[in-house]
Design a protein around this motif. Structure first.
Motif, PDB file in Angstrom:
ATOM      1  N   GLY A   1       0.781  -1.233   0.000  1.00 55.03           N
ATOM      2  CA  GLY A   1       0.000   0.000   0.000  1.00 55.03           C
ATOM      3  C   GLY A   1       0.813   1.284   0.000  1.00 55.03           C
ATOM      4  O   GLY A   1       0.252   2.367   0.088  1.00 55.03           O
ATOM      5  N   THR A   2       2.125   1.195  -0.127  1.00 59.64           N
ATOM      6  CA  THR A   2       2.964   2.394  -0.172  1.00 59.64           C
ATOM      7  C   THR A   2       2.549   3.258  -1.353  1.00 59.64           C
ATOM      8  O   THR A   2       2.494   2.775  -2.478  1.00 59.64           O
ATOM      9  CB  THR A   2       4.451   2.014  -0.318  1.00 59.64           C
ATOM     10  OG1 THR A   2       4.834   1.232   0.817  1.00 59.64           O
ATOM     11  CG2 THR A   2       5.337   3.239  -0.414  1.00 59.64           C
ATOM     12  N   PRO A   3       2.226   4.534  -1.117  1.00 64.50           N
ATOM     13  CA  PRO A   3       1.809   5.404  -2.230  1.00 64.50           C
ATOM     14  C   PRO A   3       2.994   5.908  -3.042  1.00 64.50           C
ATOM     15  O   PRO A   3       4.105   6.017  -2.534  1.00 64.50           O
ATOM     16  CB  PRO A   3       1.107   6.564  -1.523  1.00 64.50           C
ATOM     17  CG  PRO A   3       1.743   6.622  -0.175  1.00 64.50           C
ATOM     18  CD  PRO A   3       2.126   5.204   0.183  1.00 64.50           C
ATOM     19  N   ALA A   4       2.732   6.201  -4.320  1.00 66.10           N
ATOM     20  CA  ALA A   4       3.741   6.794  -5.201  1.00 66.10           C
ATOM     21  C   ALA A   4       3.230   8.160  -5.622  1.00 66.10           C
ATOM     22  O   ALA A   4       2.055   8.317  -5.931  1.00 66.10           O
ATOM     23  CB  ALA A   4       3.964   5.922  -6.423  1.00 66.10           C
ATOM     24  N   ASP A   5       4.098   9.154  -5.613  1.00 66.62           N
ATOM     25  CA  ASP A   5       3.720  10.480  -6.067  1.00 66.62           C
ATOM     26  C   ASP A   5       3.905  10.543  -7.573  1.00 66.62           C
ATOM     27  O   ASP A   5       5.030  10.459  -8.060  1.00 66.62           O
ATOM     28  CB  ASP A   5       4.593  11.548  -5.395  1.00 66.62           C
ATOM     29  CG  ASP A   5       4.357  11.599  -3.896  1.00 66.62           C
ATOM     30  OD1 ASP A   5       3.225  11.327  -3.464  1.00 66.62           O
ATOM     31  OD2 ASP A   5       5.312  11.901  -3.155  1.00 66.62           O
TER      32      ASP A   5
END
Length: 70
Positions: free
Chosen positions: A26-30
């Motif tokens: 679930g780590t978000p990416a910008d």
């Protein structure tokens, strides 16, 4: 004649911006997926995995195992 709201050149509504996140942790990416992330197509769906999850599961990824297995 007046156009209904949202009609014409003004666009009407702002499209939703979807945030890309790792399919495993679930780590978000910008923005777009970073170059260090892995993209896998499983059952016709693209799934992105962060660099940490990719590194931890490299052998399973190279063996073409679906992420549900690892």
């Amino acid at each position: 004649m007046k156009s209904p709201p949202g009609d014409g050149d003004q666009g009407g509504s702002t499209p939703e911006r979807r945030v890309l996140a790792c399919a495993r942790c679930g780590t978000p990416a910008d923005g777009p997926p970073p170059a260090t992330w892995t993209c896998s197509v499983e059952s016709g769906t693209r799934r992105y995995f962060c660099d940490v999850c990719s590194r931890e599961n490299l052998r399973a990824i190279e063996g073409r195992l679906d992420s549900s297995w690892w």
